[in-house]
Design a protein around this motif. Structure first.
Motif, PDB file in Angstrom:
ATOM      1  N   ASP A 108      38.807  45.347  37.195  1.00 32.91           N
ATOM      2  CA  ASP A 108      38.117  46.528  37.722  1.00 32.91           C
ATOM      3  C   ASP A 108      36.556  46.386  37.214  1.00 32.91           C
ATOM      4  O   ASP A 108      36.427  46.374  36.342  1.00 32.91           O
ATOM      5  CB  ASP A 108      38.475  47.861  37.201  1.00 32.91           C
ATOM      6  N   THR A 109      35.656  46.062  38.253  1.00 34.60           N
ATOM      7  CA  THR A 109      34.210  46.090  38.211  1.00 34.60           C
ATOM      8  C   THR A 109      33.638  47.019  38.786  1.00 34.60           C
ATOM      9  O   THR A 109      32.151  47.056  38.794  1.00 34.60           O
ATOM     10  CB  THR A 109      33.893  44.658  38.610  1.00 34.60           C
ATOM     11  N   SER A 110      34.273  47.991  39.316  1.00 36.51           N
ATOM     12  CA  SER A 110      33.503  49.047  40.056  1.00 36.51           C
ATOM     13  C   SER A 110      33.733  50.424  39.564  1.00 36.51           C
ATOM     14  O   SER A 110      34.730  50.598  39.144  1.00 36.51           O
ATOM     15  CB  SER A 110      33.798  48.946  41.754  1.00 36.51           C
TER      16      SER A 110
ATOM     17  N   ASN B 102      38.796  38.052  43.743  1.00 36.98           N
ATOM     18  CA  ASN B 102      38.319  38.010  42.348  1.00 36.98           C
ATOM     19  C   ASN B 102      38.573  36.818  41.382  1.00 36.98           C
ATOM     20  O   ASN B 102      38.467  36.696  40.322  1.00 36.98           O
ATOM     21  CB  ASN B 102      38.932  39.055  41.625  1.00 36.98           C
TER      22      ASN B 102
ATOM     23  N   LEU C 104      36.155  35.729  38.589  1.00 39.83           N
ATOM     24  CA  LEU C 104      35.949  36.822  37.646  1.00 39.83           C
ATOM     25  C   LEU C 104      36.691  36.207  36.255  1.00 39.83           C
ATOM     26  O   LEU C 104      37.788  35.782  36.573  1.00 39.83           O
ATOM     27  CB  LEU C 104      36.424  38.293  37.793  1.00 39.83           C
TER      28      LEU C 104
END
Length: 592
Positions: free
Chosen positions: A308-310, A264, A267
């Motif tokens: 958290d991207t999901s 990540n 991000l």
């Protein structure tokens, strides 16, 4: 209601799997069985740590430098294996079973050493060391395999016990109970005391048996002591508070943080850390001792593991909780302090190897009718510690507690610092004493004399000064490190916590092997003996210069430690030397 208050909250059960109760399980009464078991184990192995170098040279016919390296390799392996055993204990089998498994392996290893030392066909033919007319054949083939299999079984067992026993002992106390928290602090001091008491017996009685009755008898009494250690520990099973394992490796969770942070890395971190991923604890999980750690601003690059991207359930190697990330930060925060403790064990390794070789050449008479074995020299600091530890724990600590308000008197890191500077002083004293010993050898024309035929006219008790100073350093540094690591690591890593100490000692022993070889290689062209520490004649070596090198390294290491320790921030929810209950009382007292 009364039964509910008797149950522990920290996820402890009894041997039947039922919730452990404060009035029936754990506490000081069970810790004495653990301390007793460690006493017998110390009896079994303490003499090996200082006298094996004599066994390697006199029976297995290794040269001095090889014997020293074989011993440090054995000690290093013994300590490094603690990581594997601690992971096994914390994740799968529990600390109680881990101790039983480790002690059983150690018992079998000592039994094999006894057999090899007894039967002539399992060891090299006897010869006279330092006699050019006598041919000494080094152990080889199947006999060498037997030696190292038995030796490393002892090392693995001893390391396994060191990995799980301190954490299992600390499990018998409740941090939320102020009285038990103070008793736990004393427990770590009494652990060292038990090692000293067992070590005192080992360094006197067991060493005397090895030197006068033979190595087969010496290993045999160690085997018996190990058997008693198993019995004493197992007797306490109905009374122990046993930590519940969940089959999830805390080390794996920490590895997941680094993998997720790397994945990540591109991000963008949210402005509000509350947006980072965390889970809620239900009541059952909270009752079993699970904990959520608050977010901190240290090592922000690891926070990317919690982005958290999901919308679906992601893999734990892609998304971690804030608590996972904070646990990884704690370990990373401890790492510099861990590295600063390695040099001290490097010094300890020399007291267990070259200092014993010094003692072999010196006058060992104590009165007219008794000679002290060189391997028994560490009895001097050990006996001093037997007296000092109770005095420190019962008088000095309560006095300092009143002055500082810290349950342990001074902080863990202050204790460690005192020990580190004393280790540097110990090596400086060792250098001065070795220079004096060599001067006596030159003045008396005894440089090439065999120590087995004629001892130098200088008392072996000159070596007691370096042992004495390092013994005090032991009390401060190693106990301080045990407490520090135990209180700073997450709950799931309590067994691993003691491994930070043992792993630093392991690296110190391995570093000793590397340093000895490096010094010999660097100085082989400037000395007639082929290096400061080369050959079998310690009178022609330059051990005093090697000791000065260690003293200088220790001093530099202490300065680095001061820089690191002053910048260390204790984990949230952990005091520098006390229980969370005491912190609550202090916060209430300080609030308006």
């Amino acid at each position: 209601m009364q039964e509910e208050t008797a149950e522990l909250i920290e996820g402890k059960v009894d041997w039947k799997g039922m919730p452990a109760q404060k009035d029936k399980h754990g506490g000081s009464r069970t810790s004495f069985l653990i301390i007793g078991s460690l006493t017998f184990e110390s009896m079994a192995t303490f003499a090996l740590a200082v006298n094996l170098v004599t066994y390697f040279t006199g029976v297995m016919h290794f040269d001095v430098a090889t014997s020293a390296n074989q011993l440090t390799n054995y000690m290093g392996t013994s300590y490094i294996v603690t990581i594997a055993v601690a992971t096994l204990a914390d994740t799968y089998i529990g600390r109680f079973k881990a101790v039983l498994l480790a002690t059983s392996i150690e018992f079998l290893g000592l039994g094999l050493l006894s057999l090899q030392a007894h039967y002539k066909g399992l060891k090299p033919p006897a010869c006279v060391m330092f006699d050019p007319t006598s041919t000494c054949v080094q152990v080889s083939g199947a006999n060498a395999v037997l030696l190292f299999v038995a030796l490393y079984m002892v090392g693995i067992g001893s390391g396994g016990l060191k990995a799980a026993l301190p954490a299992h002992g600390a499990d018998q106390f409740d941090d939320e109970d102020e009285k038990e928290a103070e008793e736990k602090s004393s427990f770590f001091n009494w652990l060292l005391l038990s090692m000293c008491v067992g070590g005192a017996i080992s360094l006197t009685f067991f060493v005397w048996i090895q030197d006068h009755k033979g190595w087969d008898w010496g290993f045999a009494v160690s085997t018996i002591a190990m058997f008693l250690a198993i019995i004493v520990f197992a007797v306490g099973l109905p009374q122990y508070r046993i930590h519940v394992v969940n089959g999830s490796s805390a080390l794996t969770k920490i590895a997941q943080v680094y993998v997720a942070a790397i994945r990540n890395r591109n991000l963008q971190l949210p402005k509000d850390h509350d947006d980072l991923y965390e889970v809620r604890l239900d009541k059952e999980a909270a009752d079993e001792g699970a904990e959520l750690l608050p977010h901190t601003d240290a090592f922000r690059f690891l926070d990317k593991a919690s982005i958290d991207t999901s919308s679906e359930n992601p893999t734990p190697w892609k998304l971690c909780t804030v608590t996972q990330v904070e646990n990884a930060k704690i370990i990373l925060n401890i790492l510099p302090l861990f590295l600063c403790t390695i040099i001290m064990t490097l010094c300890l390794a020399q007291l267990q190897t070259f200092s014993v070789e010094q003692g072999v050449t010196m006058d060992k008479n104590m009165g007219k009718h008794f000679q002290i074995p060189p391997a028994s020299l560490p009895i001097i600091p050990v006996m001093f510690l037997v007296i000092l530890i109770p005095f420190y724990d019962r008088i000095i600590v309560p006095f300092l507690r009143k002055l500082t308000g810290i349950p342990t008197g001074i902080t863990y890191l202050q204790r460690v610092g005192v020990g580190l500077i004393l280790s540097s002083l110990s090596m400086a004293v060792a250098a001065v004493v070795e220079a004096k010993r060599k001067r006596v050898a030159r003045e008396r024309g005894m440089v090439d004399a065999s120590p087995f035929e004629q001892a130098l006219p200088i008392s072996v008790f000159w070596l007691s000064f370096q042992y004495f100073i390092f013994g005090i350093a032991d009390m401060f540094t190693y106990v301080g490190l045990l407490e520090f690591f135990y209180h700073q690591v997450p709950k799931d890593l309590k067994s691993i916590s003691s491994c930070f100490l043992w792993a630093s000692m392991s690296l110190g022993y391995f570093l000793s092997t590397i340093l000895v070889k490096t010094v010999n290689r660097a100085t082989r062209d400037v000395t007639s003996s082929g290096g400061w520490l080369a050959g079998n004649n310690i009178n022609r070596n330059h051990l005093n210069l090697f000791y000065w090198l260690l003293s200088a390294l220790s001093l530099v290491n202490f300065c680095i430690y001061l820089f690191v320790a002053q910048r260390y921030e204790y984990r949230q929810g952990s005091h520098e030397g006390g229980s969370s209950r005491l912190r609550e009382l202090q916060s209430v007292h300080e609030s308006p």
